[in-house]
Design an enzyme around this catalytic site. Structure first.
Site, PDB file in Angstrom:
ATOM      1  N   HIS A 113      12.835  19.604  81.743  1.00 41.33           N
ATOM      2  CA  HIS A 113      12.186  20.874  81.388  1.00 41.33           C
ATOM      3  C   HIS A 113      13.196  21.903  80.896  1.00 41.33           C
ATOM      4  CE1 HIS A 113       9.994  18.904  84.748  1.00 41.33           C
ATOM      5  NE2 HIS A 113       8.990  19.037  83.918  1.00 41.33           N
TER       6      HIS A 113
HETATM    7 FE1  FES Z   1      12.565  20.375  85.556  1.00 44.01          FE
HETATM    8 FE2  FES Z   1      15.094  19.622  85.708  1.00 44.01          FE
HETATM    9  S1  FES Z   1      14.285  21.202  84.539  1.00 44.01           S
HETATM   10  S2  FES Z   1      13.384  18.736  86.695  1.00 44.01           S
END
Ligand code: FES
Length: 141
Positions: free
Chosen positions: A106
């Site tokens: 993410h």
């Molecule tokens: Fe979501 Fe690493 S940014 S698990």
């Protein structure tokens, strides 16, 4: 009976990880496995150290000095659990905008002190318990 409560050799082996640091070159981050998770051992260069130590705590989401995350006198060595503090993916070494790790799940960016700098992760990469046994050996756990 008491003897049966003592950890056997396999359990002790899982509890600790001894690492030979001598093959790790300046600027290199090496991935190990410890207690089922990735573990990153990074040998930082002097410019990396200087950069991390010049970061203002006010700029950090989870404020921590670089010095608080390493052992005094062994400052080039950073040891962190390789589990993103957002939802647990494994970040990629030497990626991202801050010279540390990038989590592709993410988009969390960590610096070369393992501190979260941008993205959804709420906290820094975890520094496990560790101790130097000599200049070239460290025990994690
Ligand atoms: Fe979501 Fe690493 S940014 S698990």
């Amino acid at each position: 009976f008491i003897g049966s409560l003592a950890p056997d050799a396999n359990q002790r082996a899982l509890a600790f990880l001894e690492i030979d640091l001598s093959p790790i070159q300046p600027g290199q981050s090496v991935r190990f496995v410890f207690r089922g998770n990735a573990l990153f051992v990074r040998r930082r260069t002097p410019p990396e150290l200087e950069r991390e130590r010049s970061v203002a705590l006010a700029d950090l989401k989870d404020p921590a000095t670089d010095q608080s995350r390493v052992t005094a006198g062994k400052d080039e060595w950073l040891i962190v659990v390789g589990v993103c503090t957002h939802l647990g993916c494994v970040p990629i070494e030497n990626r991202g905008d801050y010279g540390g790790w990038f989590c592709p799940c993410h988009g969390s960016h960590y610096d070369a002190s393992g501190r979260i700098r941008r993205g959804p992760a709420p906290t820094n990469l975890v520094v496990p318990r560790f101790a130097f046994l000599s200049d070239t050996r460290v025990r994690v756990g």
